[in-house]
Design an enzyme around this catalytic site. Structure first.
Site, short mmCIF file in Angstrom:
data_model
loop_
_atom_site.label_atom_id
_atom_site.label_comp_id
_atom_site.label_asym_id
_atom_site.label_seq_id
_atom_site.Cartn_x
_atom_site.Cartn_y
_atom_site.Cartn_z
CG HIS A 151 -1.70 1.24 1.43
ND1 HIS A 151 -3.02 1.36 1.10
CD2 HIS A 151 -1.35 2.46 1.94
CE1 HIS A 151 -3.46 2.58 1.38
NE2 HIS A 151 -2.44 3.26 1.89
CD GLU A 152 1.96 3.43 3.80
OE1 GLU A 152 2.18 4.56 3.32
OE2 GLU A 152 0.93 3.18 4.46
CG HIS A 194 0.52 6.41 -0.38
ND1 HIS A 194 -0.64 6.87 -0.96
CD2 HIS A 194 0.15 5.85 0.80
CE1 HIS A 194 -1.67 6.58 -0.16
NE2 HIS A 194 -1.21 5.96 0.91
CG HIS A 197 -5.64 6.85 1.03
ND1 HIS A 197 -5.50 7.60 2.17
CD2 HIS A 197 -4.70 5.87 1.10
CE1 HIS A 197 -4.53 7.07 2.90
NE2 HIS A 197 -4.03 6.04 2.26
#
Lengths: 168, 76
Positions: A119-120, A123, A129
């Site tokens: 997930h990170e 980014h 998101h």
């Protein structure tokens, strides 16, 4: 999916990463492996390639930290915020920080490092998101079995909008 | 009166927690400055596909308690 304002993205496809420290919760090899697999989530569907480097500049710097850790966004102890990462750019850009007050795990349902790292790194590559509940880029942590993890179509569309598809 | 004071203090804590959550994940810098707390709760409820009430209901409170990423949901 969403991207950050101005759609920041890396202007190259060969990116380097560096792990500057480790959590005591897992053997270092397990951390290395979780991080490697988390990058593969994104390199499997784009032309991006990730190379680990040591003792030199890296595009994406990975660290475990507690509370205030020098970037102005302090962690909050066990629970709530698990990690954060910065959109592509120089300096802190692309860097991913993991809250070492969490209990990081490899397989079980306590905070799974592979899932959070994947997930990170979304980014780090320019995805913000998503409000799609089953997307990897949904902000709330939800355990899924890492062995059967599959990137959602929403995430795939988002990352391919930024970097294109992997050539066959 | 002690019982009432405790209730007020709990309600103040809840208010502070909501505000802290919204400041972190729905920062004012990313939205028009005139947005009230109710509007900001609505913004959050819209993002998570919750029932839009503008109030700290159980469903909203539950989302706020869950472990999550520290990056804002509304990018500023």
């Amino acid at each position: 999916y969403n991207t950050f304002p101005g759609n920041p993205r890396w202007k190259k496809t060969h990116l380097t990463y560096k792990i500057v420290n480790y959590t005591p919760d897992l053997p270092q090899k397990k951390v290395d492996d979780a991080i490697r697999r988390a990058f593969m989530v994104w390199s499997d569907v784009t032309p991006l390639k990730f190379q680990r480097v040591f003792n030199r500049h890296a595009d994406i710097v990975i660290a475990f930290a507690r509370r205030e850790h020098g970037d102005g966004y302090p962690f909050d102890g066990r629970g709530n915020t698990l990690a954060h990462a910065f959109a592509p750019g120089e300096g802190l850009g692309g860097d991913a920080h993991f809250d070492d007050d969490e209990r990081w795990s490899e397989y079980n349902k306590e905070v799974n490092l592979f899932l959070v790292a994947a997930h990170e790194f979304g980014h780090s590559l320019g995805l913000a998101h998503s409000n799609v509940r089953h997307a990897l880029m949904y902000p709330i942590y939800k355990y899924v079995n890492p062995a059967s993890f599959r990137l959602s179509e929403d995430d795939k569309r988002g990352i391919q909008k930024l970097y294109g598809r992997k050539s066959s | 009166f002690p019982a009432q004071l405790q209730q007020e203090s709990q309600s103040n804590t809840a208010f502070e927690n909501v505000k802290a959550y919204l400041d972190k994940f729905y920062p004012v810098s990313a939205q028009p400055k005139s947005l009230s707390l109710e509007d900001r709760i609505k913004e959050m409820q819209r993002f998570f596909h919750l029932t839009i009430t503008g109030k700290l209901d159980a469903e909203t409170e539950e989302i706020m308690k869950q472990p999550r990423c520290g990056v804002p949901d509304i990018a500023g």
